[in-house]
Design a protein around this motif. Structure first.
Motif, short mmCIF file in Angstrom:
data_model
loop_
_atom_site.label_atom_id
_atom_site.label_comp_id
_atom_site.label_asym_id
_atom_site.label_seq_id
_atom_site.Cartn_x
_atom_site.Cartn_y
_atom_site.Cartn_z
N ALA A 1 7.36 104.83 12.40
CA ALA A 1 7.18 104.06 13.64
C ALA A 1 6.19 102.91 13.42
O ALA A 1 6.35 101.82 13.97
N LEU A 2 5.16 103.15 12.59
CA LEU A 2 4.20 102.08 12.30
C LEU A 2 4.86 100.97 11.48
O LEU A 2 4.64 99.78 11.74
N ASN A 3 5.68 101.35 10.52
CA ASN A 3 6.44 100.35 9.75
C ASN A 3 7.32 99.53 10.67
O ASN A 3 7.41 98.31 10.56
N PHE A 4 7.95 100.23 11.59
CA PHE A 4 8.83 99.57 12.55
C PHE A 4 8.07 98.50 13.32
O PHE A 4 8.59 97.42 13.63
N LEU A 5 6.81 98.80 13.64
CA LEU A 5 5.98 97.86 14.41
C LEU A 5 5.31 96.80 13.53
O LEU A 5 4.47 96.04 14.00
N GLY A 6 5.68 96.78 12.25
CA GLY A 6 5.20 95.72 11.37
C GLY A 6 3.95 96.04 10.59
O GLY A 6 3.39 95.18 9.91
N LEU A 7 3.47 97.29 10.66
CA LEU A 7 2.29 97.66 9.88
C LEU A 7 2.72 98.12 8.49
O LEU A 7 3.64 98.91 8.35
N ASP A 8 2.01 97.62 7.51
CA ASP A 8 2.33 97.91 6.13
C ASP A 8 1.51 99.15 5.74
O ASP A 8 0.38 99.05 5.30
N THR A 9 2.09 100.33 5.95
CA THR A 9 1.31 101.56 5.75
C THR A 9 1.01 101.78 4.27
O THR A 9 1.92 101.75 3.43
N GLU A 10 -0.26 102.03 3.98
CA GLU A 10 -0.67 102.18 2.59
C GLU A 10 -0.24 103.55 2.05
O GLU A 10 -0.13 104.51 2.80
N ALA B 1 -4.33 102.91 11.99
CA ALA B 1 -3.45 101.97 12.70
C ALA B 1 -4.21 101.18 13.76
O ALA B 1 -3.98 99.98 13.93
N VAL B 2 -5.13 101.85 14.46
CA VAL B 2 -5.94 101.14 15.47
C VAL B 2 -6.74 100.03 14.78
O VAL B 2 -6.83 98.90 15.27
N ASN B 3 -7.30 100.35 13.62
CA ASN B 3 -8.12 99.36 12.90
C ASN B 3 -7.29 98.22 12.32
O ASN B 3 -7.80 97.13 12.10
N THR B 4 -6.02 98.50 12.03
CA THR B 4 -5.18 97.53 11.33
C THR B 4 -4.32 96.69 12.28
O THR B 4 -3.84 95.63 11.91
N TRP B 5 -4.11 97.19 13.48
CA TRP B 5 -3.17 96.58 14.44
C TRP B 5 -3.46 95.10 14.68
O TRP B 5 -4.59 94.70 14.95
N GLN B 6 -2.42 94.29 14.56
CA GLN B 6 -2.51 92.88 14.93
C GLN B 6 -1.20 92.48 15.58
O GLN B 6 -0.14 92.76 15.04
N ARG B 7 -1.31 91.80 16.70
CA ARG B 7 -0.09 91.43 17.43
C ARG B 7 0.85 90.58 16.59
O ARG B 7 2.07 90.69 16.70
N GLU B 8 0.30 89.75 15.71
CA GLU B 8 1.13 88.86 14.90
C GLU B 8 2.06 89.64 13.97
O GLU B 8 3.06 89.11 13.50
N HIS B 9 1.71 90.89 13.65
CA HIS B 9 2.53 91.67 12.73
C HIS B 9 3.79 92.24 13.39
O HIS B 9 4.72 92.65 12.72
N VAL B 10 3.78 92.30 14.71
CA VAL B 10 4.91 92.92 15.41
C VAL B 10 6.12 92.00 15.30
O VAL B 10 6.04 90.82 15.65
N PRO B 11 7.24 92.50 14.80
CA PRO B 11 8.43 91.64 14.70
C PRO B 11 8.83 91.12 16.08
O PRO B 11 8.76 91.85 17.06
N ALA B 12 9.24 89.86 16.12
CA ALA B 12 9.60 89.25 17.41
C ALA B 12 11.06 89.51 17.78
O ALA B 12 11.52 89.05 18.81
N ASN B 13 11.77 90.27 16.95
CA ASN B 13 13.18 90.56 17.25
C ASN B 13 13.31 91.38 18.53
O ASN B 13 12.43 92.15 18.85
N ASP B 14 14.45 91.22 19.19
CA ASP B 14 14.72 92.06 20.36
C ASP B 14 15.16 93.45 19.93
O ASP B 14 14.92 94.42 20.62
N GLU B 15 15.83 93.52 18.80
CA GLU B 15 16.38 94.80 18.36
C GLU B 15 16.16 95.00 16.86
O GLU B 15 16.21 94.04 16.10
N ILE B 16 15.94 96.25 16.48
CA ILE B 16 15.92 96.61 15.06
C ILE B 16 16.79 97.85 14.91
O ILE B 16 16.61 98.84 15.63
N GLN B 17 17.73 97.75 13.99
CA GLN B 17 18.65 98.88 13.80
C GLN B 17 18.02 99.92 12.86
O GLN B 17 17.43 99.57 11.84
#
Ligand code: GLU
Ligand code: ZN
Length: 308
Positions: free
Chosen positions: A255-264, A279-295
C-alpha cells in the motif's frame, strides 16, 4: 448548530469508511494516505463510520474495519462517529435549508433525467411538489467549477455537473451521502479530506454546500483508486482477500508503494509500528501518483501496479 468558527490552524484529518464489507486494498490505501498526511503534518486523524445507506450496511463490518485499522497500526484519535446516531442533526439542517427555500421535491426518475441528456436541469424546481415520498434536491445557488487538489493540482469539472441541483434526501427517506458527509466534516472540524479519486468530481458539490452553510472549506486531496480493471473499483469479488490480518506487513508495504513511497529493503523485517513510523517520516505529497486509477496485478503473494 453548525460549528463554523473553529480554529483552522490545527490539521484534523479523517477516514470515513462505509461499513458495507471488510477493508480491502483500496480502502486500506485511503485509510493509510489520510493517516500519513495527517500525522506527517502533526495532525489528528479521526474515523467516522458512514452507515447512512442502511441497505448497504453489513452487520459487523464496522468492528471488522476498526480492528483491521488497529492491526495495520492505524490508531485513530477521539471517539468514532456513527452517522446513524446523527439523524436528528441532519434533519435540523434540512429543516433550516427548507425554511430558507433552498430545497424542493423532485419526481423525475433516473431514466427521465438520462433521456434529457444526463444532467438534472431543474425540472421540478418551481412545481412545489409535496415532500412525501419524493427525492429532495438542493437548489444550486453557489456552483463550484474548480478546486485545487492537494495531489492533483487544479481540477475543473463540467459546468452542467457543477450547476446541478443534487439530491440531499433520497426518495426512500435516507439522507444522501453528499449532504451528510459535509455536515459531519463540519461537525468534526475536519481541515483536510484525503480520500479516493472516485470522489474527485463530487467534491465541487461539497464545496458549494460548505459555502451555502457559511462554513470554512477544508482542503481536499484525492488518492489514486486501486482498480482490478480500468474503470472497475476493487470489490469483495476480486481483491478483498488482499487484506491479510495475520501478516499485515507485506500488504502495508504494498500500500505504501502504491502511494508512491519507495520502501527500503530493511523494512521487510520491520514491525507494523516501525513501518508506519518510517512512512510518517518519509511521506511527501509530491510522491503520490496523480493518476486517477492504478491497476493491481497480482503476482505471487503481492501486487505489481500499472498506473492508468
Ligand atoms: N464513505 C465513503 C466511501 O466509503 C467515503 C466518503 C468520503 O471519504 O468522503 O466510499
Ligand atoms: Zn425533477
Amino acid at each position: 448548530m453548525l460549528a463554523n468558527t473553529f480554529d483552522f490552524g490545527a490539521y484534523r484529518g479523517r477516514f470515513a469508511p462505509s461499513p458495507s464489507g471488510p477493508l480491502h486494498f483500496g480502502s486500506l490505501v485511503a485509510a493509510l494516505g489520510s493517516y500519513l498526511d495527517a500525522k506527517a503534518h502533526n495532525g489528528s486523524w479521526l474515523v467516522r463510520i458512514e452507515d447512512i445507506d442502511i441497505p448497504r450496511v453489513v452487520t459487523g463490518s464496522d468492528s471488522l474495519i476498526l480492528s483491521t485499522l488497529e492491526n495495520y497500526g492505524l490508531y485513530w484519535d477521539g471517539s468514532i462517529r456513527y452517522q446513524s446516531e446523527c439523524l436528528n442533526h441532519y434533519q435540523e439542517v434540512l429543516n433550516t435549508l427548507t425554511n430558507a427555500k433552498q430545497v424542493y421535491a423532485c419526481k423525475c426518475t433516473r431514466k427521465e433525467i438520462k433521456q434529457h441528456g444526463g444532467f438534472y436541469t431543474g425540472h421540478c424546481r418551481d412545481l412545489e411538489l409535496a415532500f412525501e415520498q419524493q427525492a429532495l434536491r438542493l437548489k444550486q445557488s453557489l456552483p463550484t467549477y474548480q478546486f485545487n487538489d492537494l495531489f492533483k493540482g487544479n481540477i475543473i469539472v463540467e459546468s452542467k455537473f457543477a450547476e446541478e441541483d443534487y439530491i440531499i434526501k433520497r426518495r426512500d427517506g435516507l439522507f444522501a451521502y453528499q449532504l451528510v458527509v459535509v455536515l459531519d466534516d463540519i461537525e468534526q472540524q475536519i481541515s483536510h479530506i484525503v480520500r479516493g479519486a472516485d470522489l474527485l468530481f463530487p467534491t465541487v458539490r461539497q464545496i458549494s454546500l460548505y459555502k451555502l452553510l457559511g462554513a470554512k472549506v477544508p482542503q481536499f486531496g484525492h488518492l489514486p483508486l486501486a482498480v482490478a480493471e480500468p474503470g472497475f473499483k476493487l470489490s469483495k469479488q476480486n481483491y478483498a482477500a488482499a487484506i491479510d490480518m495475520d501478516k499485515p506487513q507485506q500488504t502495508l508495504l504494498a500500500a505504501l508503494n502504491f502511494l508512491g513511497l519507495d520502501t527500503e529493503a530493511q523494512l521487510k523485517s520491520a514491525t507494523v509500528e516501525e513501518i508506519i513510523q518510517w512512512a510518517v517520516n518519509t511521506w511527501q505529497r509530491e510522491h503520490v501518483p496523480a493518476n486517477d486509477e492504478i491497476q493491481l496485478i497480482p503476482s505471487d503473494n503481492s501486487f505489481t501496479f500499472k498506473p492508468l
